[in-house]
Design a protein around this motif. Structure first.
Motif, PDB file in Angstrom:
ATOM      1  N   HIS A  19      11.698  -3.712  25.771  1.00 17.67           N
ATOM      2  CA  HIS A  19      12.875  -4.463  26.684  1.00 17.67           C
ATOM      3  C   HIS A  19      13.736  -4.760  25.772  1.00 17.67           C
ATOM      4  O   HIS A  19      14.958  -4.996  26.048  1.00 17.67           O
ATOM      5  CB  HIS A  19      12.183  -5.911  26.691  1.00 17.67           C
ATOM      6  N   ALA A  20      13.881  -4.398  24.262  1.00 19.83           N
ATOM      7  CA  ALA A  20      14.885  -4.458  23.594  1.00 19.83           C
ATOM      8  C   ALA A  20      15.514  -2.950  23.043  1.00 19.83           C
ATOM      9  O   ALA A  20      16.169  -2.961  22.105  1.00 19.83           O
ATOM     10  CB  ALA A  20      14.870  -5.400  22.396  1.00 19.83           C
ATOM     11  N   LYS A  21      14.805  -2.089  23.903  1.00 23.32           N
ATOM     12  CA  LYS A  21      15.214  -0.783  23.681  1.00 23.32           C
ATOM     13  C   LYS A  21      14.674  -0.362  22.138  1.00 23.32           C
ATOM     14  O   LYS A  21      15.364   0.501  21.247  1.00 23.32           O
ATOM     15  CB  LYS A  21      16.682  -0.467  23.747  1.00 23.32           C
ATOM     16  N   ASN A  22      13.681  -0.963  21.659  1.00 23.38           N
ATOM     17  CA  ASN A  22      12.973  -0.595  20.466  1.00 23.38           C
ATOM     18  C   ASN A  22      14.065  -1.179  19.209  1.00 23.38           C
ATOM     19  O   ASN A  22      13.865  -0.222  18.109  1.00 23.38           O
ATOM     20  CB  ASN A  22      12.655   0.848  20.495  1.00 23.38           C
ATOM     21  N   ALA A  23      14.761  -1.958  19.380  1.00 26.42           N
ATOM     22  CA  ALA A  23      15.716  -2.270  18.395  1.00 26.42           C
ATOM     23  C   ALA A  23      14.654  -3.332  17.201  1.00 26.42           C
ATOM     24  O   ALA A  23      13.765  -3.877  17.609  1.00 26.42           O
ATOM     25  CB  ALA A  23      16.669  -3.371  18.787  1.00 26.42           C
ATOM     26  N   LEU A  24      15.054  -2.957  16.144  1.00 28.79           N
ATOM     27  CA  LEU A  24      14.387  -3.653  14.961  1.00 28.79           C
ATOM     28  C   LEU A  24      14.752  -5.134  14.520  1.00 28.79           C
ATOM     29  O   LEU A  24      16.189  -4.948  14.167  1.00 28.79           O
ATOM     30  CB  LEU A  24      14.575  -2.655  13.691  1.00 28.79           C
ATOM     31  N   ASN A  25      13.897  -5.884  14.446  1.00 25.15           N
ATOM     32  CA  ASN A  25      14.199  -7.111  13.931  1.00 25.15           C
ATOM     33  C   ASN A  25      13.483  -7.443  12.496  1.00 25.15           C
ATOM     34  O   ASN A  25      12.854  -6.653  12.188  1.00 25.15           O
ATOM     35  CB  ASN A  25      13.848  -8.291  14.789  1.00 25.15           C
ATOM     36  N   LEU A  26      13.718  -8.476  11.972  1.00 21.09           N
ATOM     37  CA  LEU A  26      13.206  -8.635  10.728  1.00 21.09           C
ATOM     38  C   LEU A  26      11.778  -8.562  10.727  1.00 21.09           C
ATOM     39  O   LEU A  26      11.100  -8.047   9.824  1.00 21.09           O
ATOM     40  CB  LEU A  26      13.735 -10.083  10.121  1.00 21.09           C
ATOM     41  N   GLU A  27      11.162  -9.258  11.796  1.00 22.32           N
ATOM     42  CA  GLU A  27       9.671  -9.267  11.922  1.00 22.32           C
ATOM     43  C   GLU A  27       9.111  -7.694  11.736  1.00 22.32           C
ATOM     44  O   GLU A  27       8.235  -7.359  11.292  1.00 22.32           O
ATOM     45  CB  GLU A  27       9.073  -9.902  13.024  1.00 22.32           C
ATOM     46  N   MET A  28       9.989  -6.860  12.526  1.00 21.20           N
ATOM     47  CA  MET A  28       9.437  -5.445  12.691  1.00 21.20           C
ATOM     48  C   MET A  28       9.827  -4.773  11.237  1.00 21.20           C
ATOM     49  O   MET A  28       8.921  -3.851  10.858  1.00 21.20           O
ATOM     50  CB  MET A  28      10.140  -4.774  13.610  1.00 21.20           C
ATOM     51  N   TYR A  29      10.620  -4.956  10.591  1.00 25.64           N
ATOM     52  CA  TYR A  29      10.886  -4.605   9.215  1.00 25.64           C
ATOM     53  C   TYR A  29       9.669  -4.916   8.299  1.00 25.64           C
ATOM     54  O   TYR A  29       9.110  -3.932   7.462  1.00 25.64           O
ATOM     55  CB  TYR A  29      12.302  -5.021   8.504  1.00 25.64           C
TER      56      TYR A  29
END
Length: 251
Positions: A19-29
């Motif tokens: 849904h966010a085009k696989n953009a990375l946020n801090l949790e994903m990092y």
């Protein structure tokens, strides 16, 4: 948001935020860092990195950038520590990393591929680095590594002008290994072959193949990140983020 599975000594990491085009946020990092550290497990011989959608990774989550524009020094340092932990975990990963790229790889979605040992992409894959357009500068060592991988002229076009690179050009310049309509399947095949190799010899050979000293690369990343966390608060970046969110809200 980062799915993981371990089978036959292959750890597969999948960016799963369509849904966010696989953009990375801090949790994903943080999740990626945790999983990359599993490469120290004797049972892990290879890592496969892919994205679950028609976009491999659209870069850093723009909302995180917007948050940094008004963040205090402690908040900025906290965010930087999380992102750098991911970067260092990838740089220091002792086992081969095989990437399968379906669709676009933007920003850190592209720069992380510099640190993969094999990269397979679909014919429609497109690579871009819109750092300057966002009022920012290169990251993840791209100011050092990218000219060496694809040549100075193309690297300048991408980093200064935001010029993109399609799969065919990426192959001709040596940024990717192969174009295939099924990059995940080819990555799995290569990973399976790598997993059968003597692990100690594989790890030592990967280390020997590094053409850049770790100190030089870390110094470059430190310099880049010093600039990014300064530029993110400048009016150019603030305006660029505002325009980006405005365009997104109308699409």
């Amino acid at each position: 948001m980062i799915a993981s599975s371990l089978s036959h000594h292959i750890l597969t990491l999948t960016i799963n935020r369509p849904h966010a085009k696989n953009a990375l946020n801090l949790e994903m990092y943080q999740q990626l860092t945790q999983y990359l550290h599993q490469a120290n497990d004797p049972n892990v011989h290879v890592i496969v990195l892919t994205g679950l959608s028609d976009v491999f990774c659209s870069g850093n989550d723009i909302t995180d950038f917007i948050s940094l524009t008004t963040a205090d020094a402690d908040q900025c340092q906290h965010s930087r520590s999380i992102i750098e932990a991911f970067m260092f975990a990838m740089i220091d990963c002792p086992v081969p990393i095989v990437a399968a790229v379906s669709g676009n790889a933007i920003g850190i979605g592209m720069t992380m591929l510099q640190h993969c040992d094999f990269v397979f992409a679909c014919p429609s894959a497109n690579f871009s680095l819109p750092f300057v357009k966002l009022g920012l500068c290169p990251e993840f060592g791209s100011s050092l590594l990218l000219p060496q991988i694809i040549g100075t002229r193309k690297a300048k076009a991408m980093l200064l002008l935001g010029e993109s690179m399609n799969a065919k050009e990426a192959l001709s310049l040596g940024f990717i290994d192969q174009i295939t309509i099924q990059p995940e399947q080819l990555a799995a095949t290569y990973a399976a072959t790598l997993a059968t190799q003597p692990k100690l010899a594989l790890q030592n050979t990967k280390q020997l193949l590094s053409q850049i000293s770790r100190k030089q690369l870390i110094d470059c990343i430190n310099k880049e990140n010093n600039l990014i966390f300064k530029l993110v608060k400048e009016h150019e970046a603030v305006n660029a983020f505002s325009q980006f969110t405005t365009r997104k809200s109308h699409t």
